[in-house]
Design a protein around this motif. Structure first.
Motif, PDB file in Angstrom:
ATOM      1  N   LYS A  74       0.810  -1.221   0.000  1.00  0.00           N
ATOM      2  CA  LYS A  74       0.000   0.000   0.000  1.00  0.00           C
ATOM      3  C   LYS A  74       0.843   1.271   0.000  1.00  0.00           C
ATOM      4  CE  LYS A  74      -4.570  -1.166   1.626  1.00  0.00           C
ATOM      5  NZ  LYS A  74      -5.675  -0.781   2.501  1.00  0.00           N
ATOM      6  N   GLY A  75       1.910   1.301   0.782  1.00  0.00           N
ATOM      7  CA  GLY A  75       2.721   2.511   0.843  1.00  0.00           C
ATOM      8  C   GLY A  75       3.341   2.849  -0.494  1.00  0.00           C
ATOM      9  N   THR A  76       3.994   1.870  -1.130  1.00  0.00           N
ATOM     10  CA  THR A  76       4.626   2.086  -2.428  1.00  0.00           C
ATOM     11  C   THR A  76       3.580   2.369  -3.498  1.00  0.00           C
ATOM     12  OG1 THR A  76       6.379   0.557  -1.783  1.00  0.00           O
ATOM     13  CG2 THR A  76       6.216   1.086  -4.113  1.00  0.00           C
ATOM     14  N   ALA A  77       2.489   1.613  -3.472  1.00  0.00           N
ATOM     15  CA  ALA A  77       1.416   1.838  -4.443  1.00  0.00           C
ATOM     16  C   ALA A  77       0.816   3.225  -4.271  1.00  0.00           C
ATOM     17  CB  ALA A  77       0.336   0.771  -4.286  1.00  0.00           C
ATOM     18  N   GLY A  78       0.718   3.678  -3.023  1.00  0.00           N
ATOM     19  CA  GLY A  78       0.176   5.010  -2.771  1.00  0.00           C
ATOM     20  C   GLY A  78       1.002   6.095  -3.421  1.00  0.00           C
ATOM     21  N   SER A  79       2.331   5.993  -3.327  1.00  0.00           N
ATOM     22  CA  SER A  79       3.203   6.980  -3.961  1.00  0.00           C
ATOM     23  C   SER A  79       3.015   6.969  -5.475  1.00  0.00           C
ATOM     24  CB  SER A  79       4.666   6.681  -3.614  1.00  0.00           C
ATOM     25  OG  SER A  79       4.890   6.802  -2.236  1.00  0.00           O
ATOM     26  N   LEU A  80       2.938   5.764  -6.062  1.00  0.00           N
ATOM     27  CA  LEU A  80       2.766   5.661  -7.509  1.00  0.00           C
ATOM     28  C   LEU A  80       1.447   6.267  -7.958  1.00  0.00           C
ATOM     29  CD1 LEU A  80       3.551   4.558 -10.310  1.00  0.00           C
ATOM     30  CD2 LEU A  80       2.427   2.408  -9.669  1.00  0.00           C
ATOM     31  N   VAL A  81       0.358   5.908  -7.291  1.00  0.00           N
ATOM     32  CA  VAL A  81      -0.955   6.385  -7.700  1.00  0.00           C
ATOM     33  C   VAL A  81      -1.087   7.896  -7.498  1.00  0.00           C
ATOM     34  CG1 VAL A  81      -3.415   6.226  -7.188  1.00  0.00           C
ATOM     35  CG2 VAL A  81      -2.064   4.160  -7.339  1.00  0.00           C
ATOM     36  N   THR A  82      -0.540   8.416  -6.400  1.00  0.00           N
ATOM     37  CA  THR A  82      -0.568   9.862  -6.172  1.00  0.00           C
ATOM     38  C   THR A  82       0.207  10.593  -7.259  1.00  0.00           C
ATOM     39  OG1 THR A  82      -0.686   9.491  -3.787  1.00  0.00           O
ATOM     40  CG2 THR A  82      -0.089  11.693  -4.513  1.00  0.00           C
ATOM     41  N   LEU A  83       1.363  10.048  -7.635  1.00  0.00           N
ATOM     42  CA  LEU A  83       2.158  10.658  -8.704  1.00  0.00           C
ATOM     43  C   LEU A  83       1.407  10.656 -10.024  1.00  0.00           C
ATOM     44  CD1 LEU A  83       4.818  11.836  -9.723  1.00  0.00           C
ATOM     45  CD2 LEU A  83       5.655   9.495 -10.034  1.00  0.00           C
ATOM     46  N   VAL A  84       0.774   9.521 -10.348  1.00  0.00           N
ATOM     47  CA  VAL A  84      -0.005   9.429 -11.587  1.00  0.00           C
ATOM     48  C   VAL A  84      -1.139  10.447 -11.582  1.00  0.00           C
ATOM     49  CG1 VAL A  84      -1.617   7.948 -12.883  1.00  0.00           C
ATOM     50  CG2 VAL A  84       0.559   7.026 -12.068  1.00  0.00           C
ATOM     51  N   ASN A  85      -1.792  10.602 -10.440  1.00  0.00           N
ATOM     52  CA  ASN A  85      -2.901  11.541 -10.338  1.00  0.00           C
ATOM     53  C   ASN A  85      -2.450  12.973 -10.614  1.00  0.00           C
ATOM     54  OD1 ASN A  85      -4.714  13.436  -8.441  1.00  0.00           O
ATOM     55  ND2 ASN A  85      -5.926  11.666  -9.081  1.00  0.00           N
ATOM     56  N   TRP A  86      -1.359  13.381  -9.981  1.00  0.00           N
ATOM     57  CA  TRP A  86      -0.870  14.752 -10.180  1.00  0.00           C
ATOM     58  C   TRP A  86      -0.303  14.948 -11.586  1.00  0.00           C
ATOM     59  CZ3 TRP A  86      -2.298  18.783  -7.726  1.00  0.00           C
ATOM     60  CH2 TRP A  86      -2.651  18.709  -6.375  1.00  0.00           C
ATOM     61  N   PHE A  87       0.342  13.923 -12.138  1.00  0.00           N
ATOM     62  CA  PHE A  87       0.858  14.033 -13.499  1.00  0.00           C
ATOM     63  C   PHE A  87      -0.292  14.212 -14.487  1.00  0.00           C
ATOM     64  CE2 PHE A  87       2.093  12.083 -17.567  1.00  0.00           C
ATOM     65  CZ  PHE A  87       3.165  12.912 -17.897  1.00  0.00           C
TER      66      PHE A  87
END
Length: 474
Positions: free
Chosen positions: A405-418
């Motif tokens: 969840k922690g690593t996935a959270g960083s990825l998904v948050t980055l995708v959202n802002w990108f």
């Protein structure tokens, strides 16, 4: 000792940008919660960061014409200003977890509020696009951090039976911040509006001196005496904190035994379907065009012949009401159904806006075209607020196994802002290419989102995390 299932329910909120919606609906007595005054005060201080988030996101539309006129900016240069906030936010989102783990939740919020204050002041004194963009970048970095740490802090300080309700205040105050920016922006200059953006950060900065640090973070870094003291201040002097204290310590210990997951591990055979669902929902949430329409709603209303001030105030107010309404439907209608209804409404909204600009371009139905544009924006924003806005974040908190969840959270948050950056930067270019075609393009994305959701996204309402993950694996 807490069971493994109990610990997993607790520990998901330790260092991740997603809030697990509470599955335990057992109603506890007031004595179980203790004195909630400090919890409510702490939540209020934290959601000042959410209000700041909304203020920043809502600023560019009411400020657009004043900035372009005073600083002689072209549409191209203003597109840079409108979208550079997402560049800062992406960097903030990437660094937020490490900052929150190193400096604490309060430390992260203090840093973010100071950065936002400096950014708003730079916008206020700007006499060129360089300083203007620098200030916008700083506010983006600040809200990128806040988008992570505010919901994490709220989840970590809140009693179990109130966690879901108080977690929704994060999204609600974002919409309130947007609405207030539109309302004030209708009556003041863009420089004065920038000064008002300082207020929520200043309130947060002062308030942080009067609220406790997250007990979970204190336990995680081994500050045992402070952990007990802060937990007691949140639950009240007479509350029995022994069980909660033991559960938190057990969950911390189990977390330490889980191997660290690297970003590449998300794409192995075991995890790739989780990632496909999570990233896919965030891609569709952004590429449906929401930030292009929010950032430049004023230009859309002007082009359609509708007052931008009136339109902005009405639709941002509608967003607040429907976000609160959508929260009440989340556990009743179900995540998947609510998302599908929401996307369908956005499809209709895009079609109405696109048709209005076709009529305008061909000099047809002058009386009807502005009404279609206005109604289309209202339907679009209202539909987004009910489902497409909040649902992806809720589903994200439910589908990922605890160790990713922690690593996935960083990825998904980055995708959202990108995605937010791509849409906000490209909107004016697409609008110049075809004033109506851009909305039909977004409508096509809505259709793809509907098909994606029907085919791949599971319904998570009323299921345990294990049942959800098993349904995805099958």
């Amino acid at each position: 000792m807490a069971t493994k299932q109990d610990i997993e329910r607790e520990k998901v909120n330790l260092a991740e940008p997603f809030i697990e919606r509470e599955k335990d609906t057992e109603v506890k007595s007031s004595s179980d919660n203790g004195d909630l005054g400090m919890v409510f005060l702490s939540t209020f201080v934290a959601v000042c960061g959410s209000f700041e988030f909304g203020s920043c996101m809502g600023y560019s539309s009411p400020a657009q014409f004043g900035i372009m006129e005073d600083l002689n900016l072209s549409y191209s240069k203003y597109s840079v200003f409108g979208s550079i906030v997402t560049i800062g936010a992406m960097i903030g989102a990437i660094t937020s977890g490490r900052i929150a783990d190193f400096a604490g939740r309060k430390g992260n919020m203090k840093m973010s509020s100071i950065v936002c204050i400096v950014g708003w002041f730079a916008i206020y004194i700007a006499s060129s696009d360089l300083l203007l963009d620098f200030g916008r970048f700083l506010t983006g970095f600040g809200i990128g951090n806040l988008s992570y740490v505010v919901p994490v802090y709220i989840a970590e300080i809140t009693p179990k039976n109130l966690r879901g309700a108080l977690a929704t205040t994060n999204q609600l105050f974002i919409t309130v911040g947007i609405a207030v920016a539109y309302l004030i922006g209708a009556f003041v200059s863009w420089r004065t509006l920038a000064l008002t953006g300082i207020v929520p950060s200043l309130v947060m900065l002062i308030g942080l001196f009067f609220i406790p640090e997250s007990p979970r973070w204190l336990a995680m870094v081994g500050r045992q005496k402070e952990f007990e003291a802060e937990l007691r201040s949140l639950r009240g002097a007479g509350a029995d904190i022994s069980q909660e204290q033991t559960e938190i310590q057990d969950s911390i210990e189990m977390l330490r035994q889980i191997p660290e997951v690297r970003i590449l591990d998300l794409f192995n055979r075991r995890n790739n379907r989780y990632v496909t669902i999570g990233v896919g929902l965030m891609v569709f949430q952004q590429f449906i065009g929401i930030n292009g329409i929010i950032y430049y709603a004023g230009q859309i209303f002007v082009s359609a012949g509708v007052s931008p001030n009136v339109g902005g105030i009405l639709y941002s107010s509608l967003q607040v009401v429907l976000t609160a309404f959508g929260a009440t439907l989340m556990d009743k209608a179900g995540r998947k159904l609510l998302f599908l209804i929401s996307v369908s409404g956005m499809l209709l909204g895009n079609l109405l806006i696109g048709i209005s600009f076709i009529l305008k371009e061909h000099h047809l139905a002058f009386d009807i075209a502005p009404t279609l544009a206005f109604v289309g924006v209202m339907v679009y924003i209202g539909s987004f607020s009910v489902g497409v806005g909040p649902v992806p974040w809720v589903i994200m908190s439910e589908i990922f196994p605890i160790n990713v969840k922690g690593t996935a959270g960083s990825l998904v948050t980055l995708v959202n802002w990108f995605g937010s950056w791509v849409v906000s930067y490209s909107f004016f270019y697409l609008f110049t290419w075809s004033s109506w075609g851009v909305f039909f393009l977004y409508a096509a994305v809505c259709v793809m989102a509907i098909l994606f959701t029907i085919a791949l996204v599971p319904e998570t309402k009323g299921r345990t995390l294990e049942e959800i993950q098993a349904s995805i694996d099958n």
